[in-house]
Scaffold this motif. Sequence first.
Motif, PDB file in Angstrom:
ATOM      1  N   LYS A 161       0.525  -0.962  -0.165  1.00 40.00           N
ATOM      2  CA  LYS A 161       0.424   0.364  -0.142  1.00 40.00           C
ATOM      3  C   LYS A 161       0.932   1.174   0.023  1.00 40.00           C
ATOM      4  O   LYS A 161       0.836   2.152  -0.934  1.00 40.00           O
TER       5      LYS A 161
ATOM      6  N   ARG B 152       2.388   2.105  -3.650  1.00 45.03           N
ATOM      7  CA  ARG B 152       0.905   2.165  -4.671  1.00 45.03           C
ATOM      8  C   ARG B 152       0.838   3.874  -3.934  1.00 45.03           C
ATOM      9  O   ARG B 152       0.664   4.527  -4.737  1.00 45.03           O
TER      10      ARG B 152
ATOM     11  N   MET C  23     -10.598   1.710  -4.359  1.00 47.91           N
ATOM     12  CA  MET C  23      -9.152   1.736  -3.971  1.00 47.91           C
ATOM     13  C   MET C  23      -8.272   2.945  -4.322  1.00 47.91           C
ATOM     14  O   MET C  23      -7.920   3.637  -3.242  1.00 47.91           O
TER      15      MET C  23
ATOM     16  N   ASP D 287      -7.286   5.610  -1.636  1.00 49.71           N
ATOM     17  CA  ASP D 287      -5.365   5.631  -1.517  1.00 49.71           C
ATOM     18  C   ASP D 287      -5.559   8.017  -1.842  1.00 49.71           C
ATOM     19  O   ASP D 287      -4.750   8.133  -0.895  1.00 49.71           O
TER      20      ASP D 287
ATOM     21  N   ASP E 250      -5.917   9.095   1.478  1.00 49.47           N
ATOM     22  CA  ASP E 250      -5.080   9.156   1.992  1.00 49.47           C
ATOM     23  C   ASP E 250      -3.613   9.636   2.105  1.00 49.47           C
ATOM     24  O   ASP E 250      -3.111  10.711   3.092  1.00 49.47           O
TER      25      ASP E 250
END
Length: 313
Positions: free
Chosen positions: A5, A8, A47, A51, A54
């Motif tokens: 993660k 990514r 996802m 992301d 985040d």
Amino acid sequence: MAIAKAERLMNLALCLMNTRRPVSKRELRASIEAYHEVTSDDAFNRMFERDKDDLRELGLVIDTVESLDGEFGYLARSDRNRLPDIALDPEEAAALSLAAKVWQQARLAEAASGALQKLRAAGVPYEDVSSALEPRIPAPEPAFEALMVATRERKAVAFDYRKANAVRPEPRLVEPWALECWRGHWYLAGYDRDRADVRVFRLSRISGKVRARGAAAAEVPDHVDVREAVARWAGEGATAVTARIRLRRDSGYPLRARAVATTPVDADWDELEVPYGHGLDAWLAEFGPDVVVLAPEELRAEVVDRLRAVAKG
């Protein structure tokens, strides 16, 4: 999984920061190898949104631009993601170091330590003051971390709460406003949706897990002073309203310390005037037969109800 993660997120951040035009979600999916493994469009969309959130939480400013054909593109402009030079004198740096040592929670300690390391890497003078003073704000309550996250992310939460001297906990649905440490105890101030009013909850009385609810919480009203609300709800706020109680001689010293007036009645009892705030009924009930509430009448009724509930078990 954590490493995958992080990689990514790093790749996504690099793509967004190294482009001069907005990049579509479709282009990002094709450019980042980790997204190739996601075969479902719905799973990729979820996802990608996680992301993006985040990265924003980590401080990256991401702009969303709609093109003429209605497709959305994303970019992180360098002029909006560059911090100015940080200039701190030794005293200010020492104050930051001291503040970073306050937290004992592992989650907060890691963030504070990382912030100090970044400051040192930027050339900010740093003075270790640990030998002179070691402040601590303990937060041992299991609910603390979940409520801290919910407060920061403005998410409603549900939990079971046992009022002082209550037999069983009751479910609560709350929009969290802030966490406040008051006289050695942690409190959550927020809006109780079921009761449609402001409420303050002592974290040590929360039972079980704190459960996040999807609906976003409203912003904290500008007129609300959270610290004052906690103090008032805890029965420790200095308000204009007072209560009159009768207290057995040589007992209830915490009450005596809070009293604004004390009058001897006889050899066994004193009459006290104490600040009347939310939670005073629970505090008075803790003193059992050593306290008799004289006024106001609603406070007397609340204390009697609490004592009856305890007696019934």
